[in-house]
Design an enzyme around this catalytic site. Structure first.
Site, mmCIF file in Angstrom:
data_model
loop_
_atom_site.group_PDB
_atom_site.id
_atom_site.type_symbol
_atom_site.label_atom_id
_atom_site.label_comp_id
_atom_site.label_asym_id
_atom_site.label_seq_id
_atom_site.Cartn_x
_atom_site.Cartn_y
_atom_site.Cartn_z
ATOM 1 N N VAL A 163 12.669 83.196 9.632
ATOM 2 C CA VAL A 163 13.135 81.861 9.246
ATOM 3 C C VAL A 163 14.624 81.974 8.946
ATOM 4 O O VAL A 163 15.038 82.085 7.789
ATOM 5 C CB VAL A 163 12.396 81.303 8.021
ATOM 6 C CG1 VAL A 163 12.766 79.830 7.805
ATOM 7 C CG2 VAL A 163 10.889 81.446 8.164
ATOM 8 N N HIS A 164 15.431 82.030 9.995
ATOM 9 C CA HIS A 164 16.892 81.996 9.902
ATOM 10 C C HIS A 164 17.476 83.197 9.161
ATOM 11 O O HIS A 164 18.101 84.051 9.767
ATOM 12 C CB HIS A 164 17.370 80.685 9.278
ATOM 13 C CG HIS A 164 16.795 79.471 9.913
ATOM 14 N ND1 HIS A 164 16.630 79.363 11.284
ATOM 15 C CD2 HIS A 164 16.322 78.318 9.388
ATOM 16 C CE1 HIS A 164 16.084 78.194 11.567
ATOM 17 N NE2 HIS A 164 15.882 77.544 10.437
ATOM 18 N N ASP A 165 17.326 83.269 7.828
ATOM 19 C CA ASP A 165 17.870 84.402 7.078
ATOM 20 C C ASP A 165 16.770 85.151 6.340
ATOM 21 O O ASP A 165 17.011 85.810 5.332
ATOM 22 C CB ASP A 165 18.964 83.960 6.110
ATOM 23 C CG ASP A 165 18.475 82.910 5.119
ATOM 24 O OD1 ASP A 165 17.302 82.506 5.189
ATOM 25 O OD2 ASP A 165 19.277 82.492 4.260
ATOM 26 N N SER A 166 15.547 85.047 6.841
ATOM 27 C CA SER A 166 14.410 85.789 6.321
ATOM 28 C C SER A 166 13.698 86.419 7.503
ATOM 29 O O SER A 166 13.231 85.712 8.396
ATOM 30 C CB SER A 166 13.465 84.856 5.550
ATOM 31 O OG SER A 166 12.296 85.543 5.141
#
Length: 828
Positions: A755-758
């Site tokens: 999820v983008h930065d996870s």
């Protein structure tokens, strides 16, 4: 992929298209309003109250219009006559249920947007039917031959690609104004036939707009029929076979197998010239990291965690509080502060309070939509729980960020959706996997600020908690108190099962363990600027102690409050010191700062944080009449504290805005600002000046003039400047994800939850994945000076008369990027 699964996938794509319209028409054309309706796929209530009378209203309208009695040259009626009445009724009802009755992020649906969306569904259906008519033999092969012959997958792909190449889906039969008139006509007919939508005018001046609202009866219908009407709520289902890979041949056609799902490009909303340029980059190998990454996400097999789904449906039905799972409770605004009495309606404080009240009312409206969305997610999860593996096709936005195409159920959903999903393939935990699965449990509970070994220890010490929860989660509700309760429930089940073996290292785990960035936007700004201050606060220097940028801003805000010198405000300062200002108060305001967060957004986030603390039982330190003033005082201190910690990012954002504004003023031949990310993805950013005009339409028997906004061919310098900083940093976190996943694929990791930065993988793969994440990040910024590359792309687009206004490059600090490799909390 077996033949049976292939046929299942074709049926799902037919269902998503709405070919069940044909079954609806066949089933109900002979039915009467009696018990036979309860046996149909839509259910009696929805059919009796909506589709049947709506279809009859459209038929009557067409008869009148096409007979000449409704005015000459009735283009709207002629267009609608291109498709059967039941299809128009079905697709516009689908648009109303999706856009009016489900949760839309922070906005109501305008009459213009809903009309164009619903008419667009009908327009797409006509295009698909024209494909069938123009290429009947090819269409017949697609629909029949695949199911009758043992065709290899490469042959199937060959046929599909031939079909896609023969049809250019960019052409449009209807103009935007045509769609508006067609859509408004259908909405008016729906209202006349059912009475269950209304149009209201909201806002003032230039912000004035007409919005479509649902009646209580319509919301009730949606909630009651969600289980039997999945086709009405779904455009893109998950897949039961791997999606088609993105490649040079498929850049405009998407991952689904048949043309029943409207083709879509790799990059949402991209123009033909941009896609041609992407094709060239693919041929030259310039997009290898991008395509490797997005294809890896698409090939990741997922599975519904049926035990978690059983529990969650019970929790939802009984309205039990569980994290972000929407409940049926209503919110009420704080009373107006006494000092507002007598002030003019346009006074800034009055406008601020009115905006706050509007947000409360909107929150209540959205909560109903969120419950519908949750019901939809559970319905889809139940539908797909029979498959060992399901897959999610992805596309990219203009900045390169990856998003699943299916809505409602996908790996980027809220906690209650993520907790329903696990990898389809299991991996033995091994020693490292046991450690990291324990860390994951602590993270889900809310102990993610502990040193990493202490998180693993926390999981071991709470084995009994996991066993209690796993034994009977519907009666033992301890898990609902976790920060991410549904993911914690899934963890508790796996953790207890793993230790029931006696040797947890042999346990076959399917959970993904996620590693989250420490404020990703600030990490990227700190890296490009070599900012040692920002880098320290976001865990980019060697350190055994986890740094917390949100806590650092909270400490600065507290210091500003303690230093309050205004005698009139000292009581408010004392109240805040009593109430406490912590990382939860500042977190969201700090998170959005690198993405051009505003003072207004800071007010909103601090207000929500205060409400959450009060809901949790913290005493309010001021009279209730002063609650609004209390919130605004704290928000002001948080806003002033942020630049004391986030120093360099402000300067870089201003520089990006100034350069972009010069490009917009120059109006270059290619109307855009552009840059290429370190992963090779080309970003084209353009915000055009908008021309707005009124379009005469009829709604509910009266002439109305909804506003139709259309882009001009001139760039808007203000919009260009305000959008570039968030787009730039989003493109960089997308690049980091792509380079990380591509590098991990090279090393044999195949399943990803992102999820983008996870970034998440199997627990056993986390130790090497930690290294890969850091090496990809450092490599990005050691091999690329992204600000210099941005300037190199921008300079040719700036006119000579503006060159003297080009600002100097932002100053760089002395941050050693390789410190990222040694900090365990960079992603954790």
């Amino acid at each position: 992929m077996t033949e049976d699964l292939y046929l299942e996938q074709v049926k799902l794509e037919e269902e998503a298209r709405g070919l069940t319209i044909q079954r609806f028409h066949r089933d109900h054309s002979k039915a009467t309003l009696d018990e036979t309706f309860s046996e149909t796929f839509l259910g009696s209530h929805l059919l009796k109250n909506y589709l049947k009378p709506f279809s009859e209203a459209i038929s009557e309208y067409l008869q009148n219009a096409l007979s000449g009695r409704a005015g000459k040259n009735n283009r709207t009626a002629k267009y609608l006559n291109c498709v059967d009445v039941s299809t128009s009724a079905y697709l516009m009802t689908k648009a109303i249920l999706n856009k009016v009755c489900t949760y839309q992020e922070n906005k109501q649906i305008t009459l213009t947007a809903l009309a164009i969306y619903g008419a667009g569904l009908i327009h797409d259906e006509i295009r698909l039917r024209e494909f069938d008519a123009e290429y009947p033999k090819l269409s017949k092969r697609i629909h029949e031959d695949f199911g009758k012959r043992e065709l290899r997958r490469d042959k199937r792909l060959e046929y599909m690609q031939a079909a896609f190449r023969k049809v250019d889906m960019d052409w449009s039969v209807w103009t935007k104004a045509d769609m508006l008139r067609i859509g408004v006509t259908l909405l008016s007919l729906f209202k006349q036939a059912t009475g269950d939508i209304r149009v209201e005018t909201v806002g003032v001046g230039r912000s004035k707009k007409s919005v479509v609202l649902a009646s209580e009866a319509l919301i009730d219908v949606v909630q009651k029929n969600a289980d039997s009407c999945e086709a009405l709520f779904t455009t893109h289902f998950p897949m039961v076979v791997p999606p088609l890979d993105w490649s040079e041949d498929t850049l405009s056609s998407g991952g689904y197998l048949t043309h029943n799902v409207t083709r879509y490009p790799l990059v949402k909303g991209s123009k033909r010239a941009y896609r041609a340029m992407l094709s060239e980059k693919v041929r030259s190998g310039g997009l290898s990291n991008v395509l490797t990454a997005v294809n890896a996400l698409q090939r990741t097999g997922w599975q519904i965690n049926a035990r978690v789904l059983d529990v969650l449906e019970d929790i939802f039905e009984n309205n039990i509080e569980c994290g972000k799972l929407p409940r049926s409770d209503k919110l009420f605004p704080d009373p107006p502060p006494a000092h507002l009495e007598g002030l003019d309606r346009d006074h800034p404080d009055v406008k601020e309070y009115r905006a706050y009240c509007f947000r409360i009312h909107e929150a209540n409206r959205r909560m109903v939509g969120k419950r519908v969305m949750a019901s939809r997610a559970f319905m889809l999860a139940r539908k797909f729980s029979v498959y060992d593996n399901i897959y999610f096709p992805y596309d990219l936005d203009s900045r390169g960020r990856a998003y699943p195409k299916p809505s409602g159920l996908h790996p980027q959903g809220p906690d209650y959706v993520k907790g329903l999903l696990r990898f389809g393939e299991a991996r033995p935990l091994g020693f490292g996997g046991v450690f990291w699965l324990g860390v994951h449990g602590a993270n889900c509970w809310g102990e993610d600020k502990l040193p990493i070994p202490e998180r693993a220890q926390w999981a071991e010490e709470n084995l009994d908690l996991a066993r209690r929860v796993a034994a009977d989660p519907t009666k033992n509700l301890e898990w609902t108190k976790a920060d991410s309760p549904v993911q914690f429930l899934a963890w508790a089940i796996e953790w207890s099962e793993a230790f029931s073996l006696g040797n947890p290292e042999e346990y076959l785990s399917k959970l993904h363990v996620d590693l989250d960035a420490t404020c990703s936007g600030l990490q990227h700004f700190s890296a490009m600027l070599r900012d040692e201050v920002g880098g320290y606060h976001v865990n980019m220097v060697p350190n055994d102690v986890r740094q917390d940028v949100y806590g650092a801003v909270a400490a600065e805000a507290k210091a500003l409050i303690e230093a309050e010198k205004d005698e009139e405000l000292k009581p408010m300062a004392a109240a805040w010191l009593s109430f406490g200002i912590d990382r939860k108060t500042t977190k969201r305001s700090v998170m959005v700062k690198p993405y051009a967060g505003t003072r207004s957004s800071c007010n909103t986030y601090v207000t929500e944080a205060v409400d959450e603390k009060l809901k949790a039982g913290v005493a309010l330190p001021v009279p209730k009449d002063d609650l609004w003033k209390f919130k605004m005082y704290g928000a002001g201190k948080v806003w002033n504290a942020i630049p004391k910690v986030v120093v360099a990012a402000d300067g870089a954002m201003k520089w990006l805005m100034d350069v972009t504004k010069l490009v917009a003023k120059s109006q270059p031949e290619d109307r855009r600002i552009e840059w290429v990310t370190p992963s090779g993805f080309p970003v084209h950013q353009y915000k055009f000046d908008v021309r707005s005009r009124r379009v005469d339409t009829f709604f509910d028997g009266s002439v109305i003039q909804p506003r139709l906004s259309e882009d001009t061919d001139m760039l808007d310098p203000r919009k260009m400047a305000s959008s570039v900083a968030p787009s730039f940093v989003h493109s960089l976190d997308a690049s980091h994800l792509q380079m990380t996943v591509a590098k991990a694929r090279e090393e044999g990791i195949v399943d990803f939850a992102v999820v983008h930065d996870s970034f998440g993988v199997h627990a056993s793969e986390i130790p090497r994945f930690c290294r890969i994440i850091r090496e990809a990040f450092v490599g990005m910024y050691e091999d690329h000076d992204v600000l210099d590359e941005f300037m190199t792309s921008a300079l040719p687009l700036i006119a000579e008369e503006h060159m003297e206004d080009v600002p100097p490059m932002p100053e760089r600090g002395s941050l050693d990027l390789r410190g990222v490799l040694e900090n365990p909390f960079f992603f954790s």
